[in-house]
Motif scaffolding. Structure first.
Motif, PDB file in Angstrom:
ATOM      1  N   GLY A   1     130.684   7.318  77.425  1.00  0.00           N
ATOM      2  CA  GLY A   1     131.660   8.193  77.481  1.00  0.00           C
ATOM      3  C   GLY A   1     131.601   8.966  78.644  1.00  0.00           C
ATOM      4  N   ARG A   2     130.538   8.550  79.708  1.00  0.00           N
ATOM      5  CA  ARG A   2     130.556   8.979  81.173  1.00  0.00           C
ATOM      6  C   ARG A   2     131.289   8.096  82.081  1.00  0.00           C
ATOM      7  N   ASP A   3     131.879   8.532  83.142  1.00  0.00           N
ATOM      8  CA  ASP A   3     132.597   7.897  84.144  1.00  0.00           C
ATOM      9  C   ASP A   3     131.842   7.933  85.336  1.00  0.00           C
ATOM     10  N   TRP A   4     131.102   6.533  85.603  1.00  0.00           N
ATOM     11  CA  TRP A   4     130.535   6.326  86.967  1.00  0.00           C
ATOM     12  C   TRP A   4     131.369   5.671  87.869  1.00  0.00           C
ATOM     13  N   GLY A   5     131.083   5.834  89.135  1.00  0.00           N
ATOM     14  CA  GLY A   5     131.764   5.235  90.228  1.00  0.00           C
ATOM     15  C   GLY A   5     130.561   3.904  90.815  1.00  0.00           C
ATOM     16  N   VAL A   6     131.146   2.810  90.897  1.00  0.00           N
ATOM     17  CA  VAL A   6     130.359   1.694  91.279  1.00  0.00           C
ATOM     18  C   VAL A   6     130.779   0.819  92.469  1.00  0.00           C
ATOM     19  N   ILE A   7     130.066   0.679  93.246  1.00  0.00           N
ATOM     20  CA  ILE A   7     130.252  -0.263  94.086  1.00  0.00           C
ATOM     21  C   ILE A   7     129.382  -1.565  94.176  1.00  0.00           C
ATOM     22  N   ARG A   8     129.769  -2.662  94.134  1.00  0.00           N
ATOM     23  CA  ARG A   8     129.013  -4.040  93.949  1.00  0.00           C
ATOM     24  C   ARG A   8     129.692  -4.860  95.281  1.00  0.00           C
ATOM     25  N   VAL A   9     128.494  -5.373  95.765  1.00  0.00           N
ATOM     26  CA  VAL A   9     128.743  -6.502  96.795  1.00  0.00           C
ATOM     27  C   VAL A   9     127.676  -7.514  96.689  1.00  0.00           C
ATOM     28  N   GLY A  10     127.847  -8.634  97.323  1.00  0.00           N
ATOM     29  CA  GLY A  10     126.753  -9.612  97.261  1.00  0.00           C
ATOM     30  C   GLY A  10     126.840 -10.495  96.224  1.00  0.00           C
ATOM     31  N   GLN A  11     126.630 -11.915  96.607  1.00  0.00           N
ATOM     32  CA  GLN A  11     126.743 -12.779  95.590  1.00  0.00           C
ATOM     33  C   GLN A  11     125.370 -13.588  95.103  1.00  0.00           C
ATOM     34  N   SER A  12     124.299 -13.392  95.983  1.00  0.00           N
ATOM     35  CA  SER A  12     123.116 -14.009  95.721  1.00  0.00           C
ATOM     36  C   SER A  12     121.983 -13.364  96.449  1.00  0.00           C
TER      37      SER A  12
ATOM     38  N   LEU B   1     113.919  -1.975 103.376  1.00  0.00           N
ATOM     39  CA  LEU B   1     114.374  -2.588 102.210  1.00  0.00           C
ATOM     40  C   LEU B   1     114.233  -3.938 102.207  1.00  0.00           C
ATOM     41  N   ARG B   2     114.457  -4.570 103.419  1.00  0.00           N
ATOM     42  CA  ARG B   2     114.139  -6.358 103.650  1.00  0.00           C
ATOM     43  C   ARG B   2     112.668  -6.353 103.123  1.00  0.00           C
ATOM     44  N   GLU B   3     111.871  -5.570 103.728  1.00  0.00           N
ATOM     45  CA  GLU B   3     110.503  -5.983 103.388  1.00  0.00           C
ATOM     46  C   GLU B   3     110.240  -5.801 102.010  1.00  0.00           C
TER      47      GLU B   3
ATOM     48  N   TRP C   1     126.424   3.161 102.982  1.00  0.00           N
ATOM     49  CA  TRP C   1     127.317   2.038 103.624  1.00  0.00           C
ATOM     50  C   TRP C   1     126.734   1.229 104.601  1.00  0.00           C
ATOM     51  N   GLN C   2     125.517   1.781 105.506  1.00  0.00           N
ATOM     52  CA  GLN C   2     125.179   1.034 106.471  1.00  0.00           C
ATOM     53  C   GLN C   2     124.012  -0.037 105.744  1.00  0.00           C
ATOM     54  N   GLN C   3     123.502   0.242 104.838  1.00  0.00           N
ATOM     55  CA  GLN C   3     122.486  -0.729 104.210  1.00  0.00           C
ATOM     56  C   GLN C   3     123.408  -1.758 103.459  1.00  0.00           C
ATOM     57  N   ILE C   4     124.264  -1.112 102.697  1.00  0.00           N
ATOM     58  CA  ILE C   4     125.142  -2.170 101.862  1.00  0.00           C
ATOM     59  C   ILE C   4     125.961  -3.028 102.861  1.00  0.00           C
ATOM     60  N   ALA C   5     126.314  -2.828 104.086  1.00  0.00           N
ATOM     61  CA  ALA C   5     126.956  -3.470 104.834  1.00  0.00           C
ATOM     62  C   ALA C   5     125.812  -4.584 105.655  1.00  0.00           C
ATOM     63  N   ALA C   6     124.593  -4.188 105.895  1.00  0.00           N
ATOM     64  CA  ALA C   6     123.811  -4.965 106.537  1.00  0.00           C
ATOM     65  C   ALA C   6     123.280  -6.033 105.435  1.00  0.00           C
ATOM     66  N   LEU C   7     122.873  -5.741 104.233  1.00  0.00           N
ATOM     67  CA  LEU C   7     122.402  -6.384 103.235  1.00  0.00           C
ATOM     68  C   LEU C   7     123.308  -7.238 102.391  1.00  0.00           C
ATOM     69  N   SER C   8     124.601  -7.267 102.653  1.00  0.00           N
ATOM     70  CA  SER C   8     125.668  -7.790 101.622  1.00  0.00           C
ATOM     71  C   SER C   8     125.569  -9.451 101.465  1.00  0.00           C
ATOM     72  N   GLY C   9     124.874 -10.114 102.655  1.00  0.00           N
ATOM     73  CA  GLY C   9     124.906 -11.296 102.731  1.00  0.00           C
ATOM     74  C   GLY C   9     123.570 -11.943 102.169  1.00  0.00           C
ATOM     75  N   GLU C  10     122.580 -10.998 102.156  1.00  0.00           N
ATOM     76  CA  GLU C  10     121.271 -11.652 101.658  1.00  0.00           C
ATOM     77  C   GLU C  10     120.748 -10.932 100.224  1.00  0.00           C
ATOM     78  N   ALA C  11     121.492  -9.914  99.770  1.00  0.00           N
ATOM     79  CA  ALA C  11     121.090  -9.291  98.523  1.00  0.00           C
ATOM     80  C   ALA C  11     122.345  -9.050  97.550  1.00  0.00           C
ATOM     81  N   ARG C  12     122.126  -8.960  96.139  1.00  0.00           N
ATOM     82  CA  ARG C  12     122.936  -8.273  95.216  1.00  0.00           C
ATOM     83  C   ARG C  12     122.842  -6.983  95.073  1.00  0.00           C
ATOM     84  N   ILE C  13     123.837  -6.258  95.278  1.00  0.00           N
ATOM     85  CA  ILE C  13     123.715  -4.642  95.493  1.00  0.00           C
ATOM     86  C   ILE C  13     124.632  -4.018  94.666  1.00  0.00           C
ATOM     87  N   LEU C  14     124.008  -2.984  93.964  1.00  0.00           N
ATOM     88  CA  LEU C  14     125.137  -2.280  93.085  1.00  0.00           C
ATOM     89  C   LEU C  14     124.685  -0.624  93.396  1.00  0.00           C
ATOM     90  N   ALA C  15     125.590   0.210  94.105  1.00  0.00           N
ATOM     91  CA  ALA C  15     125.248   1.489  94.316  1.00  0.00           C
ATOM     92  C   ALA C  15     126.381   2.352  93.466  1.00  0.00           C
TER      93      ALA C  15
END
Length: 285
Positions: A26-37, A264-266, A55-69
């Motif tokens: 019953g609670r409405d969350w906002g979610v951003i998901r990026v990354g496929q692997s 985060l990469r580390e 946004w800066q971490q999501i953009a930088a890591l979107s090709g290396e990680a699966r991210i949910l914010a």
């Protein structure tokens, strides 16, 4: 912060990655998901931030990680939100994710990993606290958060950012970004819920994650998390590494994005030429 326009940068990212809605219990969350692997990473903001504050971490890591914010709902508290996030993580098939939370999000992240250790593969408790004992005695938590006029609550945040608004202040760009969060981007219900959640938060259960999967982040000039609070967090978690910034404010993911992405990469075990820890101005203790 130089000549960057942080608000404009964030707005461009938000236009490309708008929040999806995810209703849980019953609670409405906002979610951003990026990354496929790659390794899974969950990002939980503090009181003054939505999912796109990273946004800066999501953009930088979107090709290396699966991210949910995530962005918080307008109701519930720490234990409710931990249960919601456990469901969101399961729905996203991100079991084993490293959970990073900053400030309020850091407290929630600790509660989530303590209560759902089988679902979580690591914890990054960033610019946060290990106990809320006594927080109801200090503003704004000392106020009646349900009835205090929302303009008064917002004015309190604005007053706290007043000194940063001078044109020559190193965090003036950050202040403009945060003021937009306070004034327009965080609705009244959500802002009240965030404050109330920390004020009424339960004490944290003991962690059972392996020590080598627990990390802390702190800033020497964090005006909200005092040195004793930072020490208490490290003592409570005995992290594998305590990442310490010298001058980044309470929001190092905004003010030092490259360094934050590097840690985060580390933590995620990503290789490459990007690692800067412990080299550079930042120190590692």
């Amino acid at each position: 912060m130089g000549e960057r326009n942080l608000t404009e940068e964030r707005d461009k990212f938000a236009a490309l990655h708008p929040e999806a809605r995810h209703v849980v219990h019953g609670r409405d969350w906002g979610v951003i998901r990026v990354g496929q692997s790659g390794p899974a990473l969950v990002l939980i903001p503090g009181t003054l931030g939505r999912a796109d504050i990273f946004w800066q971490q999501i953009a930088a890591l979107s090709g290396e990680a699966r991210i949910l914010a995530v962005s918080y709902p307008a109701s519930g508290g720490i234990s409710d939100w931990a249960a919601d996030l456990a469901q969101i993580i399961s729905d996203a098939e991100m079991q084993g994710a490293t959970i990073l939370g900053s400030s309020l999000g850091g407290y929630l992240a600790q509660y989530l990993t303590a209560t759902e250790p089988a679902l979580c593969g690591g914890l990054v408790a960033a610019n946060t606290l290990a106990s809320v004992r006594g927080i109801d005695q200090v503003p704004p938590y000392a106020l009646d958060l349900a009835t205090t006029p929302i303009d008064d609550l917002r004015a309190g945040f604005e007053a706290g950012l007043a000194s940063w608004q001078a044109p020559d202040h190193p965090y003036s760009d950050l202040a403009r970004l945060l003021l937009q969060e306070v004034r327009t981007r965080i609705p009244e219900g959500e802002l009240r819920a965030r404050l109330q959640a920390l004020k009424t938060a339960p004490e944290l259960p003991a962690q059972s994650l392996p020590r080598d999967r627990m990390f802390t982040v702190e800033s020497d000039d964090d005006h909200l998390i005092s040195p004793p609070m930072r020490s208490a967090l490290r003592a409570a978690l005995t992290p594998a590494r305590a990442y310490r910034f010298r001058a980044t404010s309470h929001f190092p993911y905004v003010t030092r994005p490259d360094a934050y992405t590097a840690l985060l990469r580390e933590v995620l075990g990503l290789t490459g030429d990007h690692a800067i820890w412990p080299a550079g101005e930042e120190s590692l203790s």
